[in-house]
Design an enzyme around this catalytic site. Sequence first.
Site, mmCIF file in Angstrom:
data_model
loop_
_atom_site.group_PDB
_atom_site.id
_atom_site.type_symbol
_atom_site.label_atom_id
_atom_site.label_comp_id
_atom_site.label_asym_id
_atom_site.label_seq_id
_atom_site.Cartn_x
_atom_site.Cartn_y
_atom_site.Cartn_z
ATOM 1 N N LYS A 87 0.840 -1.210 0.000
ATOM 2 C CA LYS A 87 0.000 0.000 0.000
ATOM 3 C C LYS A 87 0.867 1.249 0.000
ATOM 4 C CE LYS A 87 -2.056 3.252 2.887
ATOM 5 N NZ LYS A 87 -2.023 3.767 4.263
ATOM 6 N N ASP A 108 -6.150 0.347 1.231
ATOM 7 C CA ASP A 108 -6.194 0.718 2.650
ATOM 8 C C ASP A 108 -7.514 0.250 3.241
ATOM 9 O OD1 ASP A 108 -8.098 2.462 1.629
ATOM 10 O OD2 ASP A 108 -7.251 4.252 2.559
#
Length: 212
Positions: A123, A142
């Site tokens: 991420k 996320d």
Amino acid sequence: MEKNKKEHVVRIIKILEKDYGHVECALNFSSPFELLAATILSAQCTDERVNKVTKDLFKRYKNVEDYANADILELENYIKSAGFFRNKAKNIIKSAQMVINKYNGDVPQTMKELLELSGVARKTANVVLGSAFGKSEGIAVDTHVIRITNLLKLTEYDDPVKIEKDLMKTIPKKYWMNFSFLIQTLGRIICKARNPGHIVCPLNEICPSSQK
């Protein structure tokens, strides 16, 4: 079925683009390493809180050398309100030292190299690649993306890596960078975890979860 899923996700993106346009990264930064540090801080923390923390942090630490040579207790004090501050401070310092020692002070620009840095998972790497360098090697997943892509039935997983693989199969690459930011914006404004605003959601007519 796969074709229908791709058409469905492009429709989702088009609707969100109509409402939100091209969305930029919500984290404030003025250099690749500032974005790296801010994204490390964003784990289990809102972007709004991170931006409050980095307002003072970026005044104190001007460049990657400042972070590499930082006193860990002082750095911890600056980032305390972002949560998990001890691990985050350690990761920021170690990442800065590796950027200097291995990459001559420049944040690396590939997924493989970024993942070698302390505290960096896919991420974080995707956010840095996309927003600092304009590169798409994947999709940043996320908590907003995990929750909302499940609500939209774009995936059945709750593991970020598996979700990313699912989304990369379905979403055309030209949308990879903007997709996460669109979903995050929807999550912050309307589709909140405790009280999803199905009635006012721009996706209410095509979201399976709004039909329940």
